[in-house]
Design an enzyme around this catalytic site. Structure first.
Site, PDB file in Angstrom:
ATOM      1  N   ILE A   1      42.442 -79.605  21.034  1.00 24.06           N
ATOM      2  CA  ILE A   1      42.388 -80.644  20.000  1.00 24.06           C
ATOM      3  C   ILE A   1      41.032 -80.716  19.314  1.00 24.06           C
ATOM      4  CG2 ILE A   1      44.205 -82.090  20.963  1.00 24.06           C
ATOM      5  CD1 ILE A   1      42.100 -83.808  22.282  1.00 24.06           C
ATOM      6  N   GLY A   2      40.037 -79.948  19.768  1.00 23.45           N
ATOM      7  CA  GLY A   2      38.737 -79.987  19.112  1.00 23.45           C
ATOM      8  C   GLY A   2      37.736 -79.138  19.858  1.00 23.45           C
TER       9      GLY A   2
ATOM     10  N   GLY B   1      33.096 -78.120  19.877  1.00 25.02           N
ATOM     11  CA  GLY B   1      31.777 -78.136  19.263  1.00 25.02           C
ATOM     12  C   GLY B   1      30.938 -77.042  19.859  1.00 25.02           C
TER      13      GLY B   1
ATOM     14  N   MET C   1      28.902 -77.199  22.276  1.00 27.17           N
ATOM     15  CA  MET C   1      28.695 -77.287  23.708  1.00 27.17           C
ATOM     16  C   MET C   1      29.987 -77.143  24.505  1.00 27.17           C
ATOM     17  SD  MET C   1      27.060 -80.463  25.854  1.00 27.17           S
ATOM     18  CE  MET C   1      28.557 -81.422  25.794  1.00 27.17           C
ATOM     19  N   ALA C   2      31.098 -77.616  23.979  1.00 30.19           N
ATOM     20  CA  ALA C   2      32.320 -77.677  24.774  1.00 30.19           C
ATOM     21  C   ALA C   2      33.542 -77.594  23.872  1.00 30.19           C
ATOM     22  CB  ALA C   2      32.352 -78.975  25.578  1.00 30.19           C
TER      23      ALA C   2
ATOM     24  N   VAL D   1      37.517 -79.245  23.613  1.00 32.89           N
ATOM     25  CA  VAL D   1      38.278 -80.401  24.072  1.00 32.89           C
ATOM     26  C   VAL D   1      39.771 -80.073  24.025  1.00 32.89           C
ATOM     27  CG1 VAL D   1      38.719 -82.857  23.789  1.00 32.89           C
ATOM     28  CG2 VAL D   1      36.490 -81.926  23.178  1.00 32.89           C
TER      29      VAL D   1
ATOM     30  N   LYS E   1      37.255 -82.241  28.384  1.00 34.68           N
ATOM     31  CA  LYS E   1      36.190 -81.507  27.698  1.00 34.68           C
ATOM     32  C   LYS E   1      35.661 -80.448  28.659  1.00 34.68           C
ATOM     33  CE  LYS E   1      33.443 -83.150  24.640  1.00 34.68           C
ATOM     34  NZ  LYS E   1      32.421 -83.823  23.831  1.00 34.68           N
TER      35      LYS E   1
ATOM     36  N   ASP F   1      22.738 -89.429  20.247  1.00 35.84           N
ATOM     37  CA  ASP F   1      23.411 -88.564  19.272  1.00 35.84           C
ATOM     38  C   ASP F   1      24.500 -89.330  18.527  1.00 35.84           C
ATOM     39  OD1 ASP F   1      23.782 -86.203  17.897  1.00 35.84           O
ATOM     40  OD2 ASP F   1      25.196 -85.377  19.328  1.00 35.84           O
TER      41      ASP F   1
END
Length: 615
Positions: free
Chosen positions: A16-17, A19, A21-22, A24, A39, A133
């Protein structure tokens, strides 16, 4: 990764997503039968032991947060070389998606979103957790409009490790950096509020205050350049809201709001006339009264002389006329009559404070003070209709015709009780305090509400109370705990049967390794027996493998006939037929039998039990 089951509990359904770093995934928790978000750290971070240690520590700290505006963290775990965080699944979109689609937002809508983010920050800051962040990408908006902030604590794990981000990831965050973060200094509560100010600016204008070719150039602009007012891009931004933005985006953090509570208080009046007047006053240049002088127009010396002569003549004639008028008056009335006109009786003023208005007026009139004026004000303790103050005060000697000022109580200011159900109790108490009310707390167990959340309130929202009166809050203590059962000495199967209906997460630890043993015996447990445990808690079972038992079983037979031989083992692993054949022409038959821990070996010849051996 799709279809994989982590720690035999989290079934990965779809991506579902993701970035820098990880990544999801949407997943199902098979233990509690609920949809969650998982995640999973990217491989380049998983091999960095120092990063993984920091990542787990910060995620575990963030997991202690429980607030309606924070994405809850349910679990932090590892499955072989896969490190993951299990979070609440929020069905909706990111704030960045909303900004891209609908910005510039109406100020009232933007303020509502910022207020919910500020509530989340207040809860985190109270727990000594700085987000570091804050940006629209880390803010989720559910389908019912609830705002939830994600990735608390995780940002710290990233910022304290090696700066090996992808360019997109770094650029995405530097737009929202505070000046102190751009300098590489420690982030504080005020740093989160600066980043929140950038988010509010972006919602109102659909633009970021600074852009550049590189992260360094953007960071320098945060340090050196003035942010253009949002009202330049969006005329709907009120002076009061612009003043809040200006304070959030001060480069000196000591000039910003010092905490989220101060920001929340300011947001309550963002569109009020008072806020607008304050903003207008702040925007005006200050005038030094010592430097401001009024100069008379210049005239010639001759005109000045003539003017002075004219004034002297006018003064002289005025004195003459007044003197004649006084002489005529004295002649007509006489000195004694004039003196009587000037003579007024003097009276001591009685004390009428805390008397009813009627009683106070009656007492004034009784002593001869007929002139009085009435005004009103709110008072917390003096009842409605009673005197709060008087002027002149009691026992002063005044002329009989002196006006006596009476200030009458309108009773206490009645405050609208805010709705705090569903909020974290600390936020609820802060909201009540900001309104001038107090909170009285009662705790009770709840299966529906997380610990620390207000279940209900009395009086309900919209009722009116006087200042400092109490609103009674019933606060969730979480699910009702139960006593941890003792499973030491039981087999793994027996222990899992005990926990089957208790809705706890059972984890296993083997010492020594399990090997080929089909099960084990519980040697220790955490939590210990009789400690309080709640549904969803993790229970660790420490196991040793079953002891392996090997026996030689001899069966006596009739060599003249064919015999049916069956050997059955019943042990800690269950019951199993280990031999079932027909044998002829032999006086005996020997078979090696393996058993686990303890049990019996039953020998049958032609369906008749001929031997039973215990081990």
């Amino acid at each position: 990764m799709i279809g994989k089951k982590l720690v035999n509990r989290y079934q990965i359904l779809e991506r579902i997503g993701g970035g820098g770093m990880a990544v999801v995934y949407k997943a199902r928790c098979t233990l509690l039968n609920r949809i969650v978000a998982v995640k999973i750290l990217r491989q380049q971070y998983s091999i960095d032991e120092d990063f993984v240690r920091r990542f787990r520590r910060e995620a575990q700290a963030a997991a202690s947060l429980s607030h309606p505006n924070i994405v809850n963290i349910y679990d932090v775990g590892q499955d072989k070389d896969v490190y993951f965080i299990v979070m609440e699944y929020v069905e909706g979109e990111t704030l960045k998606d909303l900004i891209d689609r609908e910005a510039p937002l109406e100020p009232a809508r933007a303020v509502n979103i910022v207020r919910q983010i500020a509530n989340a920050l207040y809860h985190a800051h109270c727990n000594k957790i700085i987000h570091r962040d804050i940006k629209p990408h880390n803010v989720l908006i559910s389908k019912d409009g609830r705002v939830k902030v994600a990735d608390f604590g995780i940002a710290r794990a990233v910022t304290t490790t090696t700066q090996t981000f992808s360019p997109n990831s770094l650029m995405g965050s530097v737009h929202y950096f505070s000046p102190e973060q751009a300098k590489g200094k420690l982030a504080t509560e005020q740093s989160d509020l600066y980043s929140l100010g950038i988010v509010l600016y972006e919602m109102l204008t659909k633009t970021l205050p600074f852009d550049g070719d590189s992260p360094v150039s953007i960071a320098l602009k945060h340090l050196q350049q003035t942010i253009p007012p949002a009202s330049r891009y969006n005329p709907a931004v009120t002076p009061g809201l612009q003043a809040i933005l200006d304070k959030l985006l001060e480069k000196d953090k000591s000039q910003r709001y010092q905490n989220a509570i101060d920001l929340l208080a300011a947001l309550r009046t963002w569109n009020s006339p008072e806020a607008a007047e304050a903003a207008e006053a702040d925007g005006k240049a200050e005038i030094d009264e010592a430097d401001t002088q009024v100069f008379m127009p210049l005239v010639s010396k001759k005109k000045q002389w003539l003017s002075q002569v004219g004034k002297k003549r006018l003064l002289t004639w005025s004195i003459i006329i007044l003197s004649v008028a006084a002489a005529v008056t004295l002649a007509v009335l006489g000195f004694s009559s004039l003196a009587k006109l000037w003579e007024v009786k003097e009276i001591p003023v009685p004390n009428v404070v805390e008397q009813s208005k009627e009683a106070a007026i009656a007492e004034l009139e009784t002593v001869g003070l007929q002139n009085y004026s009435i005004s009103e004000m709110h008072h917390d303790t003096i009842p409605l209709g009673y005197v709060v103050r008087q002027k002149p005060t009691a026992n002063q000697i005044v002329k009989q015709n002196r006006n006596i000022e009476l200030i009458i109580s309108k009773g206490p200011v009645l405050i609208d009780v805010p709705g705090v159900e569903g909020l974290d109790v600390r936020v609820a108490e802060s909201d009540l305090q900001a309104k001038g009310l107090k909170a009285a707390r009662t705790d009770e167990y709840s299966e529906e509400h997380a610990a620390g959340i207000v279940i209900r309130q009395d009086p309900i929202e919209g009722m009116k109370l006087a200042k400092d009166q109490k609103v009674h809050l019933v606060v969730s203590s979480g699910p009702r705990p139960f006593k941890m059962p003792n499973v030491i000495g039981k087999t793994l199967f027996e222990a899992e049967e005990v926990f089957k209906d208790l809705m706890v997460d059972v984890r296993r630890a083997w010492n020594p390794r399990q090997g080929d043993s089909p099960g084990g015996i519980v040697t220790d447990q955490t939590p210990a027996s009789n400690e309080d445990v709640k549904p969803g808690d993790i229970v660790y079972l420490y196991l040793r493998p079953f002891n392996k038992i090997v026996k030689q079983v001899e069966v006596l037979l009739n060599p003249l006939v064919e015999s049916s031989v069956k050997i059955v083992v019943k042990d800690a692993a269950g019951e199993e037929i280990v031999f079932d054949e027909s044998i002829s022409g032999r006086f005996s038959y020997t078979h090696t039998v393996t058993g686990w821990e303890t049990g019996t070996i039953s020998v049958y010849v032609n369906d008749g039990l001929v031997d039973k051996i215990s081990f």
